[in-house]
Structure formats: structure tokens, C-alpha cells
Design a protein around this motif. Sequence first.
Motif, PDB file in Angstrom:
ATOM      1  N   GLU A 199      84.101 -12.211 -36.339  1.00 25.32           N
ATOM      2  CA  GLU A 199      84.902 -11.089 -36.749  1.00 25.32           C
ATOM      3  C   GLU A 199      86.337 -11.066 -35.988  1.00 25.32           C
ATOM      4  O   GLU A 199      87.082 -10.296 -36.350  1.00 25.32           O
ATOM      5  CB  GLU A 199      84.212  -9.865 -36.518  1.00 25.32           C
ATOM      6  CG  GLU A 199      83.006  -9.730 -37.231  1.00 25.32           C
ATOM      7  CD  GLU A 199      83.049  -9.800 -38.823  1.00 25.32           C
ATOM      8  OE1 GLU A 199      84.514  -9.105 -39.291  1.00 25.32           O
ATOM      9  OE2 GLU A 199      81.994  -9.764 -39.642  1.00 25.32           O
ATOM     10  N   LYS A 200      86.567 -11.661 -35.087  1.00 19.20           N
ATOM     11  CA  LYS A 200      87.881 -11.869 -34.202  1.00 19.20           C
ATOM     12  C   LYS A 200      88.172 -10.472 -33.632  1.00 19.20           C
ATOM     13  O   LYS A 200      89.035  -9.980 -34.051  1.00 19.20           O
ATOM     14  CB  LYS A 200      89.096 -12.255 -35.417  1.00 19.20           C
ATOM     15  CG  LYS A 200      88.741 -13.900 -35.738  1.00 19.20           C
ATOM     16  CD  LYS A 200      89.977 -14.161 -36.617  1.00 19.20           C
ATOM     17  CE  LYS A 200      89.864 -15.850 -36.974  1.00 19.20           C
ATOM     18  NZ  LYS A 200      88.877 -16.059 -37.517  1.00 19.20           N
ATOM     19  N   LEU A 201      87.282 -10.061 -32.855  1.00 23.30           N
ATOM     20  CA  LEU A 201      87.164  -8.778 -32.553  1.00 23.30           C
ATOM     21  C   LEU A 201      87.749  -8.692 -31.230  1.00 23.30           C
ATOM     22  O   LEU A 201      87.656  -9.420 -29.996  1.00 23.30           O
ATOM     23  CB  LEU A 201      85.954  -8.122 -32.227  1.00 23.30           C
ATOM     24  CG  LEU A 201      85.012  -8.215 -33.742  1.00 23.30           C
ATOM     25  CD1 LEU A 201      83.651  -7.719 -33.270  1.00 23.30           C
ATOM     26  CD2 LEU A 201      85.457  -6.901 -34.478  1.00 23.30           C
ATOM     27  N   ALA A 202      88.544  -7.439 -30.945  1.00 18.31           N
ATOM     28  CA  ALA A 202      89.042  -7.182 -29.624  1.00 18.31           C
ATOM     29  C   ALA A 202      89.063  -5.581 -29.767  1.00 18.31           C
ATOM     30  O   ALA A 202      89.956  -4.882 -30.223  1.00 18.31           O
ATOM     31  CB  ALA A 202      90.583  -7.667 -29.357  1.00 18.31           C
ATOM     32  N   ILE A 203      88.055  -5.103 -29.115  1.00 18.23           N
ATOM     33  CA  ILE A 203      88.007  -3.498 -29.278  1.00 18.23           C
ATOM     34  C   ILE A 203      88.111  -3.168 -27.864  1.00 18.23           C
ATOM     35  O   ILE A 203      87.603  -3.403 -26.752  1.00 18.23           O
ATOM     36  CB  ILE A 203      86.672  -3.120 -29.733  1.00 18.23           C
ATOM     37  CG1 ILE A 203      86.618  -3.650 -31.119  1.00 18.23           C
ATOM     38  CG2 ILE A 203      86.773  -1.398 -29.593  1.00 18.23           C
ATOM     39  CD1 ILE A 203      85.165  -3.124 -31.620  1.00 18.23           C
ATOM     40  N   MET A 204      89.265  -2.101 -27.488  1.00 15.72           N
ATOM     41  CA  MET A 204      89.661  -1.570 -26.181  1.00 15.72           C
ATOM     42  C   MET A 204      88.637  -0.522 -25.605  1.00 15.72           C
ATOM     43  O   MET A 204      87.842   0.014 -26.548  1.00 15.72           O
ATOM     44  CB  MET A 204      91.189  -0.870 -26.426  1.00 15.72           C
ATOM     45  CG  MET A 204      92.321  -1.844 -26.684  1.00 15.72           C
ATOM     46  SD  MET A 204      92.447  -3.424 -25.769  1.00 15.72           S
ATOM     47  CE  MET A 204      91.300  -4.491 -26.709  1.00 15.72           C
TER      48      MET A 204
END
Length: 220
Positions: A199-204
Motif C-alpha cells: 500500500e506504500k504506507l507511511a503513517i506518522m
Amino acid sequence: RDFCLSRGLGDVYKRQAEKLAQRTRTQNSKSGKNEKFISLKPREVFIEYRVLTSKTVTQGYFGGDIEQVLSLGIEAVVSVENFDTFASVSYTQLSEAINTSEPVIVVYRGDNIASPKAVSTLRERFKGAWFHFGDFDPQGINIGVVDMKANGIILPTLEDIEAHLSLSKKDTYLRQNKNLMLAHIETPLKDHIELMKSEKLAIMQEHICAHQLRLTSILM
């Protein structure tokens, strides 16, 4: 934000500085890399930490040296990647994630002001369980596994990640070195990493906490 320098720590630093000031820079270099100890920023030798219990209601944090943190006798540490999360994360959030009812020390990993080297030294000396809570992105995973050598990585549950894909910053994911993440794919983190990759995820961290995503710890 309240910053409380614990009683006596200023005197500890003063004694260290006075001792080293009586020696030459060459003599000081024998006991460490930095021969200019007295020129260091006062916070550089301290760790910024919080002690959380089921009764904790106050915000704020302490600046303490390694010996003081170790003397607390608490058997679980959670290092936190980002300062805002460090200063505001609750005992309930962390205790449920790591399945404990005991006190927890929360440590700020550090930045250009608070020293990450001091945290690394604490990690080397601490004998209890060490968990890391960071951003859910390749760099965040790598900090926990490689830099902190954590016994457990605190992450949002897979179900809650899938329900909050809109929180992801795809551009952040694309900027980061994918090799950081792929290096850990054959670990207990595999399911989270595969979801991040697909999903190409980057969740802060701030979004994880603000949207109250459920947290879990993956033991390494």
C-alpha cells in the motif's frame, strides 16, 4: 511542555565538569572521544524520560542521567521516535500494547538537542524489556530494530491500518530507503511490512495516536 530537571542533576554535571576541567585535553581524551567535555550542551548527557503508571495524570517529563533512570528499578522501557508523541502518549495506550499493568519508562529517542547517544548507552545497560514505538514507515521500523535493538516493536494492528489507509503519506514512503524495510521482512514484522509495501504506507505517530488506532507489540 514542562521540562523538569531532576534535583541534584545540575550538581552531577557540575562535578563532572569540574573534574575534567582540572585535567588537560590530552588527559581527557584518554577517557572518551570528546576532550572538550565542559563545552558540551547541558542536556547532551541527559535522557528525557517520563514514568507512567496506571495513576499517572500529569504531563511533562524529566531530564535524567543514565544512572538515575536505571535506579528507578522499572522493568520496561518504551523508546519513542517523535517528541510530541513522547510528551503526550498515555499509559493506557502503551500498557495495552505491551500487555502490562506495571509502571513503564518512556524515553525520547533524541534529536539535535536531546542526545540519542545517551539513549543508546541506556539501551546497552538496561536489562529489562525494551519496546520501540515509532512512525509506521520504513525508517520507523529500522530505528526500532537496528538502532534501538528493541525486544518488541509497537505498531498499529493490521486491521486498524487497513481501516485508516487514508492517513498514509505516500510521498514520505517513496522518499525513504526501501532497503531499510526489506532488510526486516523475514522477521515477525513480515505481515506489517508486506502491507506497508503493497500500500506504500507511511503513517506518522501523531496520526496513529490522534485517530486512536489500536496498538500491539510484535516481539522480536
